[in-house]
Design a protein around this motif. Sequence first.
Motif, short mmCIF file in Angstrom:
data_model
loop_
_atom_site.label_atom_id
_atom_site.label_comp_id
_atom_site.label_asym_id
_atom_site.label_seq_id
_atom_site.Cartn_x
_atom_site.Cartn_y
_atom_site.Cartn_z
N ASP A 9 0.81 -1.23 0.00
CA ASP A 9 0.00 0.00 0.00
C ASP A 9 0.85 1.28 0.00
OD1 ASP A 9 0.87 -0.45 2.51
OD2 ASP A 9 -1.07 -0.23 3.52
N ASP A 10 2.14 1.17 0.35
CA ASP A 10 2.95 2.40 0.31
C ASP A 10 4.34 2.20 -0.34
OD1 ASP A 10 4.08 0.93 2.31
OD2 ASP A 10 3.82 2.42 3.90
N ILE A 11 4.48 1.10 -1.07
CA ILE A 11 5.73 0.89 -1.83
C ILE A 11 5.37 0.70 -3.30
CG2 ILE A 11 7.78 -0.56 -2.15
CD1 ILE A 11 7.78 -1.19 0.77
N TYR A 12 6.07 1.41 -4.16
CA TYR A 12 5.71 1.42 -5.59
C TYR A 12 6.90 1.10 -6.47
CZ TYR A 12 1.96 4.21 -3.55
OH TYR A 12 0.92 4.65 -2.75
N TRP A 13 6.60 0.40 -7.58
CA TRP A 13 7.57 0.28 -8.67
C TRP A 13 7.40 1.53 -9.53
CZ3 TRP A 13 6.76 0.06 -14.06
CH2 TRP A 13 7.87 -0.31 -14.83
N ILE A 14 8.49 2.27 -9.73
CA ILE A 14 8.43 3.49 -10.54
C ILE A 14 9.46 3.40 -11.68
CG2 ILE A 14 7.49 5.02 -8.75
CD1 ILE A 14 10.42 5.99 -8.28
N GLY A 15 9.69 2.17 -12.12
CA GLY A 15 10.72 1.95 -13.14
C GLY A 15 10.27 2.29 -14.55
N GLY A 33 14.60 -6.10 -24.97
CA GLY A 33 14.71 -4.89 -24.17
C GLY A 33 15.18 -5.17 -22.76
N VAL A 34 15.05 -4.14 -21.92
CA VAL A 34 15.47 -4.27 -20.52
C VAL A 34 14.67 -3.26 -19.71
CG1 VAL A 34 17.39 -2.60 -20.71
CG2 VAL A 34 17.52 -4.42 -19.00
N SER A 35 14.40 -3.57 -18.46
CA SER A 35 13.75 -2.57 -17.59
C SER A 35 14.78 -2.02 -16.61
CB SER A 35 12.58 -3.18 -16.83
OG SER A 35 13.04 -4.10 -15.86
N TYR A 36 14.62 -0.77 -16.25
CA TYR A 36 15.40 -0.17 -15.17
C TYR A 36 14.42 0.02 -14.03
CZ TYR A 36 18.10 0.85 -19.36
OH TYR A 36 18.74 0.73 -20.57
N ASN A 37 14.50 -0.82 -13.03
CA ASN A 37 13.53 -0.77 -11.93
C ASN A 37 13.98 0.22 -10.87
OD1 ASN A 37 12.22 -2.81 -13.28
ND2 ASN A 37 13.06 -4.44 -12.00
N SER A 38 13.05 1.06 -10.47
CA SER A 38 13.29 2.01 -9.39
C SER A 38 12.10 1.87 -8.46
CB SER A 38 13.38 3.41 -10.00
OG SER A 38 13.40 4.40 -8.99
N TYR A 39 12.29 2.16 -7.18
CA TYR A 39 11.23 1.92 -6.19
C TYR A 39 11.06 3.14 -5.30
CZ TYR A 39 12.16 -2.82 -7.77
OH TYR A 39 12.34 -3.92 -8.56
N GLU A 42 6.64 5.45 0.44
CA GLU A 42 5.99 6.66 0.93
C GLU A 42 5.58 6.45 2.38
OE1 GLU A 42 2.55 7.73 -1.38
OE2 GLU A 42 2.71 9.83 -0.81
N ASP A 43 6.39 6.98 3.27
CA ASP A 43 6.16 6.79 4.70
C ASP A 43 6.21 8.19 5.32
OD1 ASP A 43 6.01 5.65 7.23
OD2 ASP A 43 7.58 4.18 6.87
N ASP A 44 6.55 8.32 6.62
CA ASP A 44 6.73 9.67 7.17
C ASP A 44 7.79 10.40 6.34
OD1 ASP A 44 4.96 8.92 9.05
OD2 ASP A 44 6.45 8.52 10.61
N LYS A 45 8.79 9.63 5.96
CA LYS A 45 9.78 10.13 5.00
C LYS A 45 9.57 9.39 3.68
CE LYS A 45 12.23 12.69 7.89
NZ LYS A 45 12.32 14.13 7.70
N VAL A 46 9.93 10.04 2.60
CA VAL A 46 9.81 9.39 1.29
C VAL A 46 11.21 9.00 0.82
CG1 VAL A 46 9.18 9.69 -1.14
CG2 VAL A 46 7.74 10.69 0.67
N ALA A 47 11.35 7.73 0.44
CA ALA A 47 12.65 7.27 -0.07
C ALA A 47 12.48 6.66 -1.45
CB ALA A 47 13.26 6.23 0.87
N VAL A 48 13.43 6.95 -2.32
CA VAL A 48 13.49 6.29 -3.63
C VAL A 48 14.75 5.42 -3.63
CG1 VAL A 48 13.96 6.68 -6.10
CG2 VAL A 48 12.18 8.01 -4.92
N ILE A 49 14.60 4.21 -4.18
CA ILE A 49 15.76 3.30 -4.23
C ILE A 49 16.16 3.11 -5.69
CG2 ILE A 49 16.62 1.00 -3.64
CD1 ILE A 49 14.49 0.95 -1.42
#
Length: 396
Positions: A9-15, A33-39, A42-49
Amino acid sequence: MSNIVSITDDIYWIGVNDRSTELFEAIWPLPSGVSYNSYLIEDDKVAVIDTVKNTHIDSYLLNIKDLLGEREVDYLIINHIEPDHSGAIKAFKEAYPEITIVGNKKTIGLLEGFYKIVDNVKIIGDGDHLELGEHKLNFHLTPMVHWPETMMTYDSKDKILFSGDAFGGFGTLDGGIFDDEVNIEFYEDEIRRYFSNIIGKYTPMVQRAISKLDGLDIEVVASTHGPIWRDNPQRIIDDYSRWSKQDTEEGVVIVYGSMYGNTEKLVESVARNISKEGIKNIRVYNISTTHVSYIINDIWKYEGLILASCSYNTGIFPPMDYLLRILENKNLKNHSLGIIGSYSWSGGALSRLEDFAAKSGCDFIDPAIEMKCSPDNDDFDDAKLLAKNIAEKLKE
Ligand SMILES: Cc1cc2nc3c(=O)[nH]c(=O)nc-3n(C[C@H](O)[C@H](O)[C@H](O)COP(=O)(O)O)c2cc1C
């Protein structure tokens, strides 16, 4: 609506998917092809991996804005700084100037080297963690899988392992992004081709990384390329573990270099005789017409390997030399190896193959065959014997 997929509910694939680049790392063909996965978490702080390649910056940042609206991103965690994942970092920092970039000591050195970014960085060490609110991220340094800074980030709340390039593979995510949403058979070859060509040199480091994960309760493996494993995460961990030990299946790859068909003729005879010995998986490749990445993929799959080459300018046929150099660089071992060289006057092919065989960690299968100009009866007898010996070895 943007192209974002919820993992929880608060973690997303944004690749993003890349169907335009023809050669990954300017070497390896990308027919699927190929995917570049990014994640994003969304919590009290927002992190992108991890981010994406610089070819996809606009759509990538638009997706994030769509998801977050006016909310800022607090942390950018870099598991792997190879430019196919870090190419958007500069633009990312411009879009979110207050962001803190998180990486280990080696990451931060490379961040400065590639992007001249030195401010707002947070250096973490092995076993450190970062609290986002409900989510707590633990960092596991897994160096040299396949760059020095590679690490993995584990979310202890949802038991997701963000693994960087480890457990990744070629192939875009065409609608389905999870292992249970796609026909995973489609990805199998492309994941092994990715492993064997990109990660395959660093097998001891892969094993070290996998044993480091031993105590973790992993429900989802989210790598930077290819499907996200939530139905059967153990499957991809087991695959990577097997491939890193160079554990193989019964079968023989025969690779030949031949300009005028004489060496090829003997190869056909070897292949036929191996088949008569009851081996069903036999793959014969012309080194001049098949990209080495596909050949290496099958070498990683099957135990038997026969290399056959003509001579060229007192050495071995150059495309075969290229394959040998790659296999030497990858420390090929645990294979049963047969060799065939052909010559017309000075030779050169067989001695290079013998040198390769002596240095490799493979079991040598007799006889080494040296054929002059075109195969005669003795050569065909030797081909039969080599086929018999390699088939017997595979069945041991
Ligand atoms: C450009 C070129 C260089 C060659 N150099 C060598 C050589 O150094 N030593 C040798 O024994 N044969 C050499 N050969 C001869 C090959 O052995 C011969 O062409 C043979 O047919 C090649 O095997 P294939 O029929 O499987 O292509 C050379 C052939 C070509 C075309």
